[in-house]
Design a protein around this motif. Structure first.
Motif, PDB file in Angstrom:
ATOM      1  N   HIS A  57      16.496 -18.712  74.135  1.00  0.00           N
ATOM      2  CA  HIS A  57      16.037 -20.311  74.555  1.00  0.00           C
ATOM      3  C   HIS A  57      17.151 -21.084  74.993  1.00  0.00           C
ATOM      4  CE1 HIS A  57      12.047 -19.598  70.929  1.00  0.00           C
ATOM      5  NE2 HIS A  57      12.246 -19.954  72.449  1.00  0.00           N
ATOM      6  N   MET A  78      10.298 -23.093  76.709  1.00  0.00           N
ATOM      7  CA  MET A  78       9.286 -22.041  77.021  1.00  0.00           C
ATOM      8  C   MET A  78       8.957 -21.277  77.843  1.00  0.00           C
ATOM      9  SD  MET A  78       6.629 -23.736  73.719  1.00  0.00           S
ATOM     10  CE  MET A  78       5.881 -21.995  73.345  1.00  0.00           C
ATOM     11  N   THR A  91      12.451 -26.941  71.067  1.00  0.00           N
ATOM     12  CA  THR A  91      11.041 -27.416  71.588  1.00  0.00           C
ATOM     13  C   THR A  91      10.331 -28.621  71.953  1.00  0.00           C
ATOM     14  OG1 THR A  91      10.091 -24.913  71.417  1.00  0.00           O
ATOM     15  CG2 THR A  91       8.829 -26.269  72.490  1.00  0.00           C
ATOM     16  N   ASN A 149       8.062 -22.984  69.059  1.00  0.00           N
ATOM     17  CA  ASN A 149       7.865 -22.220  70.253  1.00  0.00           C
ATOM     18  C   ASN A 149       7.102 -20.816  70.075  1.00  0.00           C
ATOM     19  OD1 ASN A 149       9.643 -20.416  69.986  1.00  0.00           O
ATOM     20  ND2 ASN A 149      10.413 -22.417  70.483  1.00  0.00           N
TER      21      ASN A 149
END
Lengths: 167, 424
Positions: B124, B216, B300, B381
């Motif tokens: 990420h 994402m 996220t 996510n």
């Protein structure tokens, strides 16, 4: 070098969470990780796999997390290479860096079933299905990737680079 | 011929006038990071290289966040090893109670900036693309080597331009846009590519919602998810930057592998059903399944604006008796702000379990593991099998308002279904 083993076949989008679930990420060695490899989609895998076996999968193998524990667990389990229609990019880098051979070949994936015996020649990218008596050609590696692999992975490659820069 | 944002940034980091998709380049990096799960392997590889120190100690961060505060002895050993290395090398390091989840912490604390190349041993890492930098996740070996050399090999990715027109509806934000997009193009729809997000809907998004979107990009297989810096970006960055930086923008005649246009006017809150972020459906078409757990947090959707949304739904209401609702602010600064604003009190009074920052339950680490057959609505996510616990548990991904509404309703629900009823 020719790799030889039986096929374990999986579908598309095999993610790193199933290759090695995060609950085991407090472990760091191939030996410790191996017994848990693939356990969430194939509970018997660790018992069934024999040294040299080949994982054959559809598209986007190794998607998800960047955990290098995934190729490490596969290596620890004795998997000699992975043949897939495509690989997620972080997994691709990790496998090359750690010396787990991976080959892109859609025809070999469609033409192989679980239990088939494969012989894989890395230098030429030739995949032979000994059970079905068929032969496939994988997508060739880019020259730089071959250079990395010949050096023995990224760490050895970087070591040499740093040494030559010092001179 | 012009270059895309990704190409402009990469060219500037390998002293080239231009780069083209497919080219292999050796690229200077501005910042390198690892966490308590990935750092131990990276440090092991770094040590093999035989160099005494990292390329620049203010450009390498070690963030304990995945299994910290330590969940067990093995995790504690890993965190200790990372900390000792960070202190020995004088790296950027945050101890528990002062840091948080890496991808929320590093942009918020001004360590990652527009126009930069950032590589991290976490998938990420692509979150920072929202600032207009080229940020991408890699494995521990790549990161161990980059820590030593300050550069990395990369293949220049083709760019996919995504244009979002129109105005967003109430309760719809970055999470819904990105889930809708992944549902449309698939979890390998941007494989090996750089996503470049454009359009008036993006211009209107606040910074935090943009970070959620870029976060994402990896779920579509992308190498990076970039946005062009604008006034929103600049005011966010100027308040935080720890270094000089140089923003880049794509050329008007840049060449994209593909351009896709979306109109967001009809976009609803969107949910990804089990077991893939690509199983995205409008909330109105999602089954109203009974649930056992809600998790509001993660890199996220654990930021202050996310907590505000959830609190707006939850204020004066109670979490359904059958449901455990876990709320985890993503950084210590967010925790303090939420505390001062009274958001944490709203959650606690509603019957939520509120914890200090950790990635914890998002990756099934600890602090909210699911049993066989349990269902969870999470603002995270990924919802792969086994992601949050038992492989036969189910995870539904949604935005913080949907998660909060579901906690109150005891089933998958939207905020309007809950707000329509009188507060209890």
């Amino acid at each position: 070098m020719t790799l030889r083993g039986r096929v374990h076949k999986y579908g598309a989008n095999v993610d790193t969470d199933v290759i090695i679930p995060a609950r085991h990420l407090n472990l760091n060695t191939a030996e410790e990780l191996a017994p848990h490899c693939m356990e969430d989609i194939d509970a018997e895998f660790a018992q069934r796999v024999r040294p040299g076996d080949v994982i054959v999968a559809d598209t986007n193998f190794g998607c998800g997390s960047s955990r290098e524990h995934a190729p490490l667990a596969l290596k620890g389990a004795g998997v000699s290479c992975v043949v897939a229609k495509s690989f997620a990019r972080i997994f691709y880098r990790n496998a090359i860096n750690l010396g787990l051979p991976i080959l892109e070949c859609a025809e070999a994936v469609d033409g192989s079933e679980a239990g088939d015996e494969l012989a894989v020649e890395l230098e030429t990218g030739t995949i032979r299905n000994l059970t079905k008596d068929s032969e496939f050609k994988a997508k060739p590696y880019p020259e730089f990737m071959l250079e990395l692999m010949r050096a023995g992975g990224l760490v050895e490659y970087t070591k040499r680079r740093l040494a030559s820069e010092k001179r | 011929m012009g270059m895309t944002l990704a190409e402009k940034i990469l060219a500037a980091h390998c002293d080239r006038q231009e780069v083209r998709p497919g080219e292999l380049i050796n690229c200077q990096v501005d910042f390198v990071l690892a966490n308590d799960v990935t750092a131990p392997l990276a440090i092991e590889q770094f040590r093999k290289l035989g160099v005494p120190s990292v390329f620049d100690r203010q450009r390498v961060a070690m963030i304990p966040d995945h299994f910290t505060p330590n969940k067990d002895i093995k995790s504690a050993e890993n965190a200790k090893m990372m900390k000792e290395f960070a202190l020995e090398q004088g790296l950027v390091y945050y101890e528990q109670g002062r840091g948080g989840v890496e991808h929320a912490l590093l942009p918020d604390d001004g360590w990652v900036l527009p126009g930069e190349v950032v590589v991290g041993a976490d998938s990420h890492t692509c979150t920072y693309g929202a600032l207009g930098c080229f940020a991408t996740g890699m494995g521990s070996t790549d990161i161990g080597c980059a820590m030593a050399t300050g550069d990395i090999w990369m293949r220049v990715p083709p760019s996919l331009k995504l244009v979002y027109q129109g105005h967003l509806n109430a309760w719809v934000g970055g999470k819904d846009i990105i889930l809708h997009t992944i549902g449309d193009i698939g979890t390998d729809g941007a494989l090996y590519s750089a996503m470049e997000f454009h359009g008036e809907a993006i211009s209107q998004l606040p910074m935090e919602s943009r970070l959620t979107m870029s976060n994402m990009a990896i779920e579509a297989g992308a190498k990076a998810g970039l946005m062009v810096p604008d006034a929103t970006t600049l005011s966010y960055v100027r308040a935080r930057a720890r270094r000089e930086w140089q923003a880049q923008e794509p050329d008007p005649d840049a060449e994209y592998a593909e351009v896709r246009e979306y109109n967001v006017e009809a976009l609803e809150p969107t949910v990804a059903l089990p077991h893939s972020p690509g199983n995205a459906v409008p909330l109105s078409q999602a089954p109203r399944v009974e649930i056992d757990q809600v998790f509001i947090g993660s890199c996220t959707n654990g930021r202050l604006s996310d907590l505000r949304l959830a609190a707006q739904v939850m204020e004066g209401r109670q979490v359904h008796p059958r449901v455990r609702c876990i709320v985890i602010p993503c950084t210590n600064d967010v925790y303090i702000a939420a505390l001062k604003e009274g958001l944490l009190a709203i959650f606690a009074e509603a019957g939520c379990a509120v914890s200090t920052p950790t990635c914890g339950p998002c990756l099934g680490g600890y602090m909210g593991i699911l049993a066989e057959g349990e269902r969870c609505v999470a603002t995270t996510n990924r919802n792969f099998p086994g992601r949050m616990g038992h492989p036969k548990a189910e995870v539904y991904l949604g935005n913080p308002a949907v998660a909060a509404a579901s906690a109150v309703a005891g089933r998958l629900a939207g905020p309007e279904e809950v707000l329509g009823s009188a507060p209890k």
